[in-house]
Design an enzyme around this catalytic site. Structure first.
Site, short mmCIF file in Angstrom:
data_model
loop_
_atom_site.label_atom_id
_atom_site.label_comp_id
_atom_site.label_asym_id
_atom_site.label_seq_id
_atom_site.Cartn_x
_atom_site.Cartn_y
_atom_site.Cartn_z
CD GLU A 258 33.11 43.13 48.96
OE1 GLU A 258 33.48 42.13 49.60
OE2 GLU A 258 33.14 43.19 47.73
CG HIS A 279 53.13 67.39 53.68
ND1 HIS A 279 53.78 68.57 53.97
CD2 HIS A 279 53.49 66.51 54.66
CE1 HIS A 279 54.50 68.40 55.07
NE2 HIS A 279 54.34 67.18 55.50
CE LYS A 396 30.88 39.88 40.67
NZ LYS A 396 30.78 38.75 41.58
O1 PA5 Z 1 34.83 39.42 50.32
C1 PA5 Z 1 34.28 38.88 49.39
O2 PA5 Z 1 33.50 37.92 49.54
C2 PA5 Z 1 34.54 39.34 47.98
O3 PA5 Z 1 35.36 40.46 47.97
C3 PA5 Z 1 35.21 38.24 47.18
O4 PA5 Z 1 36.39 37.84 47.82
C4 PA5 Z 1 35.52 38.69 45.74
O5 PA5 Z 1 34.35 39.13 45.12
C5 PA5 Z 1 36.11 37.52 44.95
O6 PA5 Z 1 35.25 36.42 44.96
P1 PA5 Z 1 35.78 34.98 44.62
O7 PA5 Z 1 36.77 34.57 45.63
O8 PA5 Z 1 34.55 34.12 44.66
O9 PA5 Z 1 36.39 35.04 43.24
#
Ligand code: PA5
Length: 408
Positions: A258, A279, A396
């Site tokens: 990310e 393996h 989303k």
């Molecule tokens: O690293 C990040 O920012 C994302 O992976 C969020 O943690 C994830 O999308 C969850 O978001 P939230 O904590 O707002 O529900």
């Protein structure tokens, strides 16, 4: 404390990584770098953890992405050696009805509490799971009793979860404004579930603090990642010889995926668990396309008591291993793999935890901090923002449209 080795003489200049780190420090979302500040939440977290452990057999942690992977990584690695009557269960990290039913059936008639974790307070997966478990709590303990068993970790001021928590008087923990989900494991996001599991959160933070004193290894790692990316190595595999670190690899994949995967760039983060995967994927790694480099997590097993027993006969051909511990055999498998992969043309990096410490809270705190720094520095060197994730919005929007959410 956490050491890095590339195993061969790469000529590297870490100055660009150091400059990138200065940029990271100036960025709005770099609050996680300040370890002293992170420890400020410890007393409040420990008090809540003690209450949960006194009245609950289970804590259901509801969250997705950065709101669950970090603490699950630490708990999966260390909970077996800690003592707590309260088991942490996970929900809201998928939309699988089967997964939710499994958690509900494990709770059965037992006492439980909920830690709902969402920085934005609006993420669909945890919101749906929260509604389901909240209803269960209300049916079991009544509205007020349920409110006393709900711990909400969210933004200080905004989001639907924040509003609900204030209205209903849930115990609240704040995800600081300057720390994003995947960099939040050492805040209340991770510390509360980890403390409930009986793991020493002060040792975890101590490990991070220790690592923060000397970041040269993190800079060398970031520098070599960039060098290999420029030579068309587009996939990095995190490898470990300890299955208890499998979830740690999941956290690492999310952190790098990310943070770096933007603007048509980024090294694809993948993971393997050895020797199991030797393996399965071992063949590909040894002989397949040469676009992969490997980062090995070397965490010595200091507690292994199991040895290959002595026998009167040698029908299984294992006499040469009699009296040797599993830890020793695993260590040799690791050395053999590093040697074989390097000979096969895979650059192999080693991230080494201190031999004296083994797999402990302090080690994991150090590793978390090490990778967070290396990741943010790598992203900045690559010219992308380590702290946003605009690409996550696409699915989303489509999902909301298909589900008929108003406004989509
Ligand atoms: O690293 C990040 O920012 C994302 O992976 C969020 O943690 C994830 O999308 C969850 O978001 P939230 O904590 O707002 O529900």
């Amino acid at each position: 404390m956490i050491k890095f080795s590339a195993g061969e003489e790469f000529q590297i200049d870490v100055e660009p990584a150091k400059s990138a780190f200065l940029k990271v420090k100036e960025m709005e979302m770099s609050g996680w770098l300040d370890v002293a500040r992170l420890s400020g939440q410890v007393p409040e977290v420990l008090a809540a953890a003690e209450k949960i452990r006194s009245d609950s057999d289970f804590l259901v942690c509801i969250g997705i992405g950065g709101s669950y992977l970090g603490h699950k990584a630490v708990i999966d690695a260390l909970a077996a050696g800690a003592s707590s009557r309260t088991k942490v269960l996970y929900a809201g990290n998928s939309l699988s009805g089967f997964a939710l039913e499994k958690v509900i059936s494990e709770i059965g008639d037992s006492d439980f509490s909920i830690n709902v974790i969402s920085k934005s307070g609006t993420t669909t997966e945890p919101a749906v799971a929260f509604r389901i478990f909240k209803k269960m709590l209300i049916e079991k303990y009544g509205v007020e009793g349920a409110a006393r068993r709900i711990y909400a970790t969210t933004d200080a001021n905004s989001g639907a979860l924040h509003a609900e928590a204030v209205k209903n008087g849930y115990t609240r923990f704040v995800v600081p404004d300057d720390i994003g989900g995947r960099y939040s494991v050492l805040t209340a996001v991770g510390l509360l579930p980890i403390a409930v599991s009986g793991i020493d959160i002060q040792a975890l933070i101590r490990g991070a603090a220790e690592c923060s004193k000397d970041l040269d290894s993190a800079f060398a790692y970031a520098t070599l990642r960039a060098l290999l990316a420029s030579r068309d190595f587009d996939t990095e595999i995190l490898a470990s010889f300890e299955p208890r670190l499998a979830t740690f690899s999941e956290w690492w994949k999310q952190l790098f995926g990310e943070s770096e995967g933007k603007n048509g760039q980024g090294i694809f983060p993948a993971a393997v668990n050895y020797t199991t995967d030797l393996h399965s994927l071992g063949q590909y790694l040894q002989d397949g396309r040469r676009n992969i480099f490997e980062t090995m997590l070397i965490v010595p097993d200091t507690k292994c008591k199991i040895q290959v027993p002595e026998m009167d006969t040698d029908v299984d051909g294992l006499k040469y291993l009699e009296g040797k511990s599993l830890a020793f055999i695993n260590e040799k498998a690791q050395e053999a793999t590093v040697e074989a992969h390097r000979a096969g043309g895979i650059p192999v990096f080693e991230i080494l935890a201190p031999a004296s410490m083994g797999l402990a809270a302090e080690t994991l705190g150090g590793l978390i901090y090490f990778f967070e720094v290396a990741c943010a520095v790598s992203a900045v060197m690559q010219g992308v923002n380590p702290f946003d994730q605009p690409g996550v919005e696409s699915y989303k929007k489509n999902m909301f449209r298909l589900l008929g959410k108003p406004g989509f």
